[in-house]
Each structure stands twice: as structure tokens, then as C-alpha cells.
Design a protein around this motif. Structure first.
Motif, PDB file in Angstrom:
ATOM      1  N   PHE A  31       0.846  -1.192   0.000  1.00 46.31           N
ATOM      2  CA  PHE A  31       0.000   0.000   0.000  1.00 46.31           C
ATOM      3  C   PHE A  31       0.881   1.240   0.000  1.00 46.31           C
ATOM      4  O   PHE A  31       1.821   1.349   0.797  1.00 46.31           O
ATOM      5  CB  PHE A  31      -0.872   0.069   1.263  1.00 46.31           C
ATOM      6  CG  PHE A  31      -1.991  -0.925   1.311  1.00 46.31           C
ATOM      7  CD1 PHE A  31      -3.215  -0.643   0.717  1.00 46.31           C
ATOM      8  CD2 PHE A  31      -1.832  -2.135   1.972  1.00 46.31           C
ATOM      9  CE1 PHE A  31      -4.269  -1.557   0.774  1.00 46.31           C
ATOM     10  CE2 PHE A  31      -2.885  -3.060   2.038  1.00 46.31           C
ATOM     11  CZ  PHE A  31      -4.101  -2.768   1.434  1.00 46.31           C
ATOM     12  N   ASP A  32       0.568   2.167  -0.874  1.00 50.28           N
ATOM     13  CA  ASP A  32       1.089   3.521  -0.767  1.00 50.28           C
ATOM     14  C   ASP A  32       0.367   4.188   0.411  1.00 50.28           C
ATOM     15  O   ASP A  32      -0.622   3.654   0.931  1.00 50.28           O
ATOM     16  CB  ASP A  32       0.794   4.258  -2.085  1.00 50.28           C
ATOM     17  CG  ASP A  32       1.034   5.748  -1.978  1.00 50.28           C
ATOM     18  OD1 ASP A  32       2.167   6.141  -1.629  1.00 50.28           O
ATOM     19  OD2 ASP A  32       0.083   6.534  -2.239  1.00 50.28           O
ATOM     20  N   THR A  69      -3.860   7.126  -0.486  1.00 53.10           N
ATOM     21  CA  THR A  69      -4.186   5.701  -0.616  1.00 53.10           C
ATOM     22  C   THR A  69      -4.707   5.186   0.731  1.00 53.10           C
ATOM     23  O   THR A  69      -5.851   4.764   0.829  1.00 53.10           O
ATOM     24  CB  THR A  69      -2.967   4.896  -1.096  1.00 53.10           C
ATOM     25  OG1 THR A  69      -2.560   5.396  -2.379  1.00 53.10           O
ATOM     26  CG2 THR A  69      -3.306   3.418  -1.217  1.00 53.10           C
ATOM     27  N   SER A  99     -10.208   2.116   1.913  1.00 54.18           N
ATOM     28  CA  SER A  99      -8.868   1.519   1.946  1.00 54.18           C
ATOM     29  C   SER A  99      -8.628   0.805   3.266  1.00 54.18           C
ATOM     30  O   SER A  99      -7.978  -0.254   3.299  1.00 54.18           O
ATOM     31  CB  SER A  99      -7.790   2.588   1.747  1.00 54.18           C
ATOM     32  OG  SER A  99      -7.894   3.178   0.475  1.00 54.18           O
ATOM     33  N   SER A 116      -1.608  -1.258  -4.143  1.00 51.47           N
ATOM     34  CA  SER A 116      -2.619  -0.196  -4.180  1.00 51.47           C
ATOM     35  C   SER A 116      -1.936   1.157  -4.094  1.00 51.47           C
ATOM     36  O   SER A 116      -1.193   1.409  -3.145  1.00 51.47           O
ATOM     37  CB  SER A 116      -3.581  -0.335  -2.995  1.00 51.47           C
ATOM     38  OG  SER A 116      -4.285  -1.560  -3.052  1.00 51.47           O
ATOM     39  N   GLY A 117      -2.216   2.022  -5.051  1.00 52.78           N
ATOM     40  CA  GLY A 117      -1.617   3.355  -5.039  1.00 52.78           C
ATOM     41  C   GLY A 117      -2.435   4.326  -5.865  1.00 52.78           C
ATOM     42  O   GLY A 117      -3.169   3.918  -6.754  1.00 52.78           O
ATOM     43  N   ASP A 118      -2.289   5.608  -5.550  1.00 48.51           N
ATOM     44  CA  ASP A 118      -3.056   6.617  -6.288  1.00 48.51           C
ATOM     45  C   ASP A 118      -2.260   7.212  -7.443  1.00 48.51           C
ATOM     46  O   ASP A 118      -2.782   8.027  -8.187  1.00 48.51           O
ATOM     47  CB  ASP A 118      -3.483   7.752  -5.354  1.00 48.51           C
ATOM     48  CG  ASP A 118      -2.279   8.519  -4.860  1.00 48.51           C
ATOM     49  OD1 ASP A 118      -1.466   7.926  -4.122  1.00 48.51           O
ATOM     50  OD2 ASP A 118      -2.109   9.692  -5.230  1.00 48.51           O
ATOM     51  N   ASP A 139       3.447   4.552  -8.338  1.00 49.86           N
ATOM     52  CA  ASP A 139       3.394   3.537  -7.280  1.00 49.86           C
ATOM     53  C   ASP A 139       3.352   2.137  -7.878  1.00 49.86           C
ATOM     54  O   ASP A 139       3.668   1.158  -7.194  1.00 49.86           O
ATOM     55  CB  ASP A 139       2.100   3.677  -6.444  1.00 49.86           C
ATOM     56  CG  ASP A 139       2.010   5.010  -5.708  1.00 49.86           C
ATOM     57  OD1 ASP A 139       3.064   5.550  -5.327  1.00 49.86           O
ATOM     58  OD2 ASP A 139       0.874   5.495  -5.508  1.00 49.86           O
ATOM     59  N   LYS A 169      -5.375   1.200  -9.004  1.00 42.31           N
ATOM     60  CA  LYS A 169      -5.125   2.631  -9.115  1.00 42.31           C
ATOM     61  C   LYS A 169      -6.244   3.391  -8.436  1.00 42.31           C
ATOM     62  O   LYS A 169      -7.370   3.433  -8.936  1.00 42.31           O
ATOM     63  CB  LYS A 169      -5.048   2.993 -10.600  1.00 42.31           C
ATOM     64  CG  LYS A 169      -5.075   4.475 -10.925  1.00 42.31           C
ATOM     65  CD  LYS A 169      -3.813   5.186 -10.507  1.00 42.31           C
ATOM     66  CE  LYS A 169      -3.832   6.663 -10.890  1.00 42.31           C
ATOM     67  NZ  LYS A 169      -4.713   7.479 -10.046  1.00 42.31           N
ATOM     68  N   LEU A 170      -5.935   3.978  -7.285  1.00 42.27           N
ATOM     69  CA  LEU A 170      -6.930   4.811  -6.615  1.00 42.27           C
ATOM     70  C   LEU A 170      -7.024   6.152  -7.329  1.00 42.27           C
ATOM     71  O   LEU A 170      -6.041   6.626  -7.908  1.00 42.27           O
ATOM     72  CB  LEU A 170      -6.556   5.023  -5.141  1.00 42.27           C
ATOM     73  CG  LEU A 170      -6.914   3.873  -4.201  1.00 42.27           C
ATOM     74  CD1 LEU A 170      -5.931   2.728  -4.346  1.00 42.27           C
ATOM     75  CD2 LEU A 170      -6.954   4.341  -2.757  1.00 42.27           C
TER      76      LEU A 170
END
Lengths: 265, 265
Positions: free
Chosen positions: B118-119, B123, B161, B238-240, B244, B256-257
């Protein structure tokens, strides 16, 4: 009255599903805007459908969705409006413009090893006439019917892609066309491409007998590996499916064309 | 009956609008809808801005844009409305739900080597309170100001998240937090995370002195390489930001968030 009933049931289910999402929690962000439903008939519901389907479309384009076979039933009109209205064209133009900006920034070397890959369906050629007759993704994909359409060689060019294609060629890139279409469609595909203005590609790569049954990501990665082994620097890659773009090796920059109608793993 | 009437009128208008879009030109694609600007003040212009900004946001989320420093001026209200309204929340929920479906499908092995990355910013934690005071991306990023905000340790959890995070942990994944935040922010970051509900991560990885100046894609790829060398199978990420997610190695699935406010290369 039957359609009114259906509409009310749909609205009810939709509202309920939103209720469950909106549980209270002080740390929850973004701060919820509670949609007040005024007495304006279907308007608020239409807004809700638009919100939900836009969210779904973003999930498609960001590659967040698990494998899917048809578009959501409630997004049928939304997808149709997007494809036939201005939204799709705007997105196509934007992605081609951004790709062209990147292409111009590449220092193309004199060894003729800088390459750009284009997918074909929904990237260079449009099958929208076919999908117009098949619910814009609402129907499960029918390979036999689709092959009949491809066999006609009548797919129009996606104009913003054609402009990018020509610019990329004029900048000195080698152009590879990499498609999931079968080898038996080689002639009709080449003829279709030429008829609508695509010329001077370096290589047209289709699925050969041994490639059938491979996931698109695998097939296309293998072909990109071969290019890399031949010394090509794959600078750009344009495709409407993430399976055109992901895998190994990837291009320096990937360009994802919009396609909310179907998903190829 | 009143709502039935309104519904019928709406449906009729909707069908009519579709008729007009389907003008005959079998080969022109997509068939252009010429926007007529009726005498209704700013409304058609507002529609145009919405279309353009939605298209811009799509390009952000699909990673089609070249590097950018601020959101387009004309999309200031659009981005604000998206972030503070329902759109952002819907997108966050959808991406977490899809990630959870994938996580459940992974056959987590008993060697404790299945990992999820996770970022942090946008995120797990939201900096929306900060960006609310700084134009939602309209102002050029100010690292000094932003660090003051981070130093407060007040960033709220992104609830969808947090739910994914807890599910991923309960499924037996090792959880790595991989952030572009500097090592000097370690304590405040860990405390902030714990205060809002994040617990039991395996490792919190921040930028050390030698990582400063590296592009996020490079820094994060290096860290993923290390995980791979340690035998971890990076199943989810998981990253925005695409920085990431892209690079080598990639996770089995990337999520991609949404984040239309800023871009990190």
C-alpha cells in the motif's frame, strides 16, 4: 404501469445500495454530500446512474476491474451515449495529442531502432458499426459474428489515431502493428488498413496457430520481447486494452485509448 | 402519476436526443454531435466544461498525460466537486471492492510470502484537508507547507482503503507500506496511521537519504525488487499514482486509486 413498476424497483434497489455505503464515521473522507432527492421524477435517478456508470468507466480505464464479459445492464444507455456522443471523440483526441507530444520529445536515432506499436481494433480501426448492432458491449462477445464483420474489411479509421500514426512515421519511428486478430485475417486486415489511410508500417503481427489460446498479455509480451531482442527500443505503445500495454517488456510510454465496451484479458 | 409523467417526458427527451446523435454517416467515427449552444446562459458551456474535464480526468487515471504540475484552471470547480462530492467516494469504494475480490481469489500460501503493498498518501491516508486549503491541485505543490501538514499527523483514513487493508491482513497477506515520504517522517507517519486504525503492517518503507532525488517509479521499483529477492510474491499493489504501480517488478494486480489533484512522476 409495468415500466413504472420496474423503474421504481430499480430506484429503490439503487438507493438502498447507496444507503449501505453511507455509514457514518467521522474520519470518513470525502465528506459525504447527501444527495437530496427533490420531487423531480427521474432526474435524480438519472444523475445517480450517470455517477455510477462514470465511476464504472473510470475503473475500466484505470484497469481496476476484475475480468468482465458485458457492460452493466444499467449502463447500457450511458455507454451508448458516450460512444456516439462527444465524450469518446474527446478522449480519443486527447490520448493522440498526448502521445504526439511524447513522440516529438523522443530523440529518434539514425539506427532506425526506435519503434512504436499500435494495436488495431478500437485503436487504429473502429468496430463501432459492429457494436452499434450488438448493444455496445451489452451482448456477450460472439466470435463468429465478429469475424464476419472483420471479414468485410469495412472498419473505419479512428481519425485521431490516424493523425498520430502519420506523425509517428514522419518522425522516423518504425511502426509495428500488433493485433489479437488471427493470421487468417491478414489480407483483409491489411487491405482494410490501407483503404482507410494507414500505410508504410514495418510489420503486421497477427496471432499464428501456436498463439491461439494465449492470453493477449502473454502473446503481446512475447512479441515485444522479440522486438527487444532484435534491438528495437519500444518507445510508444498505443492500445485500447491494458493487455496491449502491460507485461514485459513495456514500452517507455503507454497510451490507453478509451474502450468501455469490452475487456480482453 | 406525476412522477410517471415526468419519467415519460424525460424518457422521451432522452430518446429524441439519441435519435439526433444517430445521424446517418456510416463511416464517420465517432459520429460528431455538434453542440448547439442554445440561449440558456451558461448551461451549455457548463456541459462543455464537464465533458472536457471528465476527459482530462480520464487521461489522468489512465496515465495518458505527460507530466503536469497543476490541474487545468478551467477544471478547478470540477475537481473540487468531484473530490468533495460523491464521485470520489464511489471511485474509492469501487477500487477497494475490486481489490478485495482479487485478494480473496489468491491462494495465500503458508510460507507467509504473499504480500500486498500500500502507498500511503491518498491511498491509506487522505490529505484532502490540506488540499482543501490549497485549491485541490490548482496551486503548485509547496513541499514546505505540505510537510507542516504531514508533521501534524492529522490525516484521516480513507475508509474504503482501511476496510481493504483489514481484509488483506485477515486473509494472511504480509502488508508493506511503501511511501515517498521522507524517513524523518517515520514516527509521525506511524502514529498517524495507528491513530486512524491501521495496524500490524509488516514493514513501513520511507525514502532514506540515498533515495532523495530518485523518481518515485525508480525508488518504489527498487524496493519491490528487494521484496522479490527476499522471496515475497507481490500479489497486490494499491496506489493513487502510476509511479506507485509501474516499473519492475510489478505486482500480479495493481489497483489505481483516483487522484485528479496531483501527479508524481
Amino acid at each position: 404501469m409495468k415500466s413504472l413498476m420496474k423503474f421504481l424497483v430499480f430506484s429503490l434497489l439503487f438507493s438502498l445500495s447507496l444507503c449501505f455505503q453511507e455509514s457514518s464515521n467521522s474520519h470518513q473522507l470525502p465528506r459525504n454530500m447527501i444527495l437530496e432527492y427533490p420531487d423531480d421524477g427521474g432526474k435524480a435517478d438519472q444523475e445517480e446512474v450517470n455517477l455510477q456508470c462514470t465511476s464504472w468507466r473510470f475503473a475500466v480505464e484505470a484497469n481496476n476491474l476484475n475480468s468482465w464479459k458485458t457492460i452493466p445492464q444499467e449502463c447500457a444507455d450511458y455507454v451508448k451515449n458516450y460512444m456516439m456522443g462527444k465524450g469518446y471523440l474527446l478522449d480519443l483526441e486527447r490520448v493522440s495529442n498526448e502521445a504526439a507530444v511524447f513522440a516529438r520529445s523522443v530523440n529518434v536515432e539514425e539506427d532506425s531502432k526506435d519503434a512504436w506499436i499500435f494495436d488495431i481494433d478500437e485503436t487504429l480501426l473502429s468496430n463501432l458499426p459492429y457494436y452499434t448492432d450488438h448493444g455496445y458491449g451489452l451482448e456477450v462477445f460472439d466470435g463468429v459474428e465478429f469475424d464476419k464483420w472483420v471479414g468485410k474489411g469495412m472498419a473505419p479509421a479512428i481519425e485521431p489515431s490516424l493523425r498520430l500514426y502519420e506523425e509517428v512515421l514522419s518522425l522516423g519511428f518504425k511502426v509495428f502493428l500488433l493485433t489479437g486478430r488471427s493470421e487468417k485475417m491478414r489480407d483483409v486486415t491489411a487491405q482494410n488498413l490501407m483503404n482507410v489511410g494507414y500505410k508504410n508500417w514495418d510489420k503486421l503481427i497477427l496471432r499464428d496457430t501456436e498463439d491461439h489460446g494465449k492470453l493477449a498479455t502473454i502473446f503481446k509480451s512475447e512479441k515485444r520481447s522479440e522486438m527487444m531482442k532484435e534491438g528495437f527500443r519500444i518507445q510508444g505503445n498505443s492500445g485500447d486494452q491494458w493487455s496491449d500495454l502491460l507485461g514485459f517488456p513495456m514500452s517507455t510510454r503507454s497510451f490507453k485509448l478509451p474502450n468501455p465496451m469490452y475487456y480482453i484479458p
